[in-house]
Design an enzyme around this catalytic site. Structure first.
Site, PDB file in Angstrom:
ATOM      1  N   ARG A  45     -20.032 -15.227 -43.422  1.00 51.61           N
ATOM      2  CA  ARG A  45     -20.634 -13.917 -43.152  1.00 51.61           C
ATOM      3  C   ARG A  45     -22.159 -13.983 -43.261  1.00 51.61           C
ATOM      4  O   ARG A  45     -22.712 -14.843 -43.946  1.00 51.61           O
ATOM      5  CB  ARG A  45     -20.075 -12.855 -44.097  1.00 51.61           C
ATOM      6  N   LYS A  47     -25.091 -11.751 -44.755  1.00 50.83           N
ATOM      7  CA  LYS A  47     -25.203 -10.667 -45.737  1.00 50.83           C
ATOM      8  C   LYS A  47     -25.684  -9.405 -45.039  1.00 50.83           C
ATOM      9  O   LYS A  47     -26.620  -9.451 -44.232  1.00 50.83           O
ATOM     10  CB  LYS A  47     -26.176 -11.067 -46.854  1.00 50.83           C
ATOM     11  N   ASP A  74     -29.009 -16.897 -49.572  1.00 46.57           N
ATOM     12  CA  ASP A  74     -27.611 -16.635 -49.231  1.00 46.57           C
ATOM     13  C   ASP A  74     -27.463 -15.613 -48.106  1.00 46.57           C
ATOM     14  O   ASP A  74     -26.476 -14.885 -48.053  1.00 46.57           O
ATOM     15  CB  ASP A  74     -26.819 -16.198 -50.470  1.00 46.57           C
ATOM     16  N   ARG A  79     -17.306 -18.809 -47.961  1.00 47.69           N
ATOM     17  CA  ARG A  79     -16.323 -18.972 -49.039  1.00 47.69           C
ATOM     18  C   ARG A  79     -15.114 -19.692 -48.453  1.00 47.69           C
ATOM     19  O   ARG A  79     -14.526 -19.228 -47.472  1.00 47.69           O
ATOM     20  CB  ARG A  79     -15.900 -17.633 -49.630  1.00 47.69           C
ATOM     21  N   LYS A 114     -18.203 -21.382 -66.143  1.00 51.27           N
ATOM     22  CA  LYS A 114     -19.121 -20.430 -66.778  1.00 51.27           C
ATOM     23  C   LYS A 114     -18.470 -19.894 -68.060  1.00 51.27           C
ATOM     24  O   LYS A 114     -17.240 -19.934 -68.197  1.00 51.27           O
ATOM     25  CB  LYS A 114     -19.439 -19.282 -65.817  1.00 51.27           C
ATOM     26  N   GLU A 145     -25.292 -20.484 -48.365  1.00 50.39           N
ATOM     27  CA  GLU A 145     -24.651 -20.630 -49.668  1.00 50.39           C
ATOM     28  C   GLU A 145     -23.153 -20.807 -49.458  1.00 50.39           C
ATOM     29  O   GLU A 145     -22.526 -20.009 -48.756  1.00 50.39           O
ATOM     30  CB  GLU A 145     -24.884 -19.397 -50.545  1.00 50.39           C
ATOM     31  N   ALA A 157     -11.581 -14.494 -59.535  1.00 45.34           N
ATOM     32  CA  ALA A 157     -12.942 -14.022 -59.244  1.00 45.34           C
ATOM     33  C   ALA A 157     -12.923 -12.638 -58.594  1.00 45.34           C
ATOM     34  O   ALA A 157     -13.751 -11.781 -58.907  1.00 45.34           O
ATOM     35  CB  ALA A 157     -13.669 -15.030 -58.351  1.00 45.34           C
ATOM     36  N   GLU A 160     -11.894 -10.077 -61.335  1.00 46.39           N
ATOM     37  CA  GLU A 160     -12.976  -9.940 -62.310  1.00 46.39           C
ATOM     38  C   GLU A 160     -14.135  -9.144 -61.714  1.00 46.39           C
ATOM     39  O   GLU A 160     -14.743  -8.308 -62.382  1.00 46.39           O
ATOM     40  CB  GLU A 160     -13.441 -11.332 -62.751  1.00 46.39           C
ATOM     41  N   HIS A 161     -14.415  -9.374 -60.437  1.00 49.10           N
ATOM     42  CA  HIS A 161     -15.501  -8.666 -59.748  1.00 49.10           C
ATOM     43  C   HIS A 161     -15.218  -7.160 -59.695  1.00 49.10           C
ATOM     44  O   HIS A 161     -16.103  -6.344 -59.924  1.00 49.10           O
ATOM     45  CB  HIS A 161     -15.657  -9.220 -58.330  1.00 49.10           C
TER      46      HIS A 161
END
Length: 201
Positions: A45, A47, A74, A79, A114, A145, A157, A160-161
């Protein structure tokens, strides 16, 4: 009002298409060799204007094409979601083989997660293109990115986001520790699945 990407917006689309073609080739090549996909799915994509403006503002940068295309790296995001951990590292090795590119930043959050449990492989790629860049260079450099991860890592992820942006969450410390625990459990599952795959051969 002109886009934050200015006259370079068309070149972003060209670079995006180039990246998509490289991974379509990889998927086809791996399938021909093994009968399996090299990865499960891919999202490439540019941004959005709103997201880029918000990021520039959050970082206290000037509202310029240079901020959007060079300081922040980015504008083009990729992804790649893989079935197994080994597939992630195979994709990384494929990226290393790209012509006219240079890996300028690389972080292995799979081997070195992390603190919150996040796992993924991150790469910032500088792509040389026969088009002018924001500094007037021709050939120019544009940045991509890449995040490469397993299905389990991607699921964690995404959830969590969603929760990260909820306001006034009670028992914040408990939530953080539970998320870390789940991340570790999913990482253990990834290792087990990889072992099973290796045993099957």
């Amino acid at each position: 009002m002109e886009s934050i990407y200015g006259k370079y917006e068309d070149t972003l689309e060209i670079v995006k298409s180039d990246i998509e073609e490289r991974f379509a080739y990889y998927q086809k090549m791996i399938f021909q060799k093994t009968g399996e996909n090299g990865f499960e799915h891919i999202l490439v994509r540019i941004k959005t204007e709103d997201s880029m403006l918000e990021k520039i503002q959050r970082k206290g940068l000037p509202m310029t094409n240079e901020s959007a295309l060079a300081t922040i790296k980015d504008a083009i995001g990729v992804r790649i979601v893989c079935s197994f951990v080994d597939d992630v590292y195979n994709v990384v090795e494929y990226i290393r083989s790209f012509d006219n590119t240079e890996i300028i930043e690389e972080k292995d959050y799979i081997k070195h997660a992390k603190p919150n449990g996040y796992r993924s492989y991150h790469i910032i790629l500088a792509v040389k293109t026969p088009h002018e860049d924001v500094f007037g260079n021709n050939p120019g450099t544009y940045y991509v990115e890449l995040q490469i991860r397993t299905i389990a890592m991607d699921t964690w992820a995404a959830l969590e986001h969603k929760m990260k942006y909820k306001k006034d969450i009670p028992n914040q410390e408990l939530l953080v520790s539970e998320l870390k625990r789940v991340a570790d459990e999913l990482a253990s599952c990834d290792l087990s699945m990889q072992t099973i795959r290796d045993l099957i051969g």
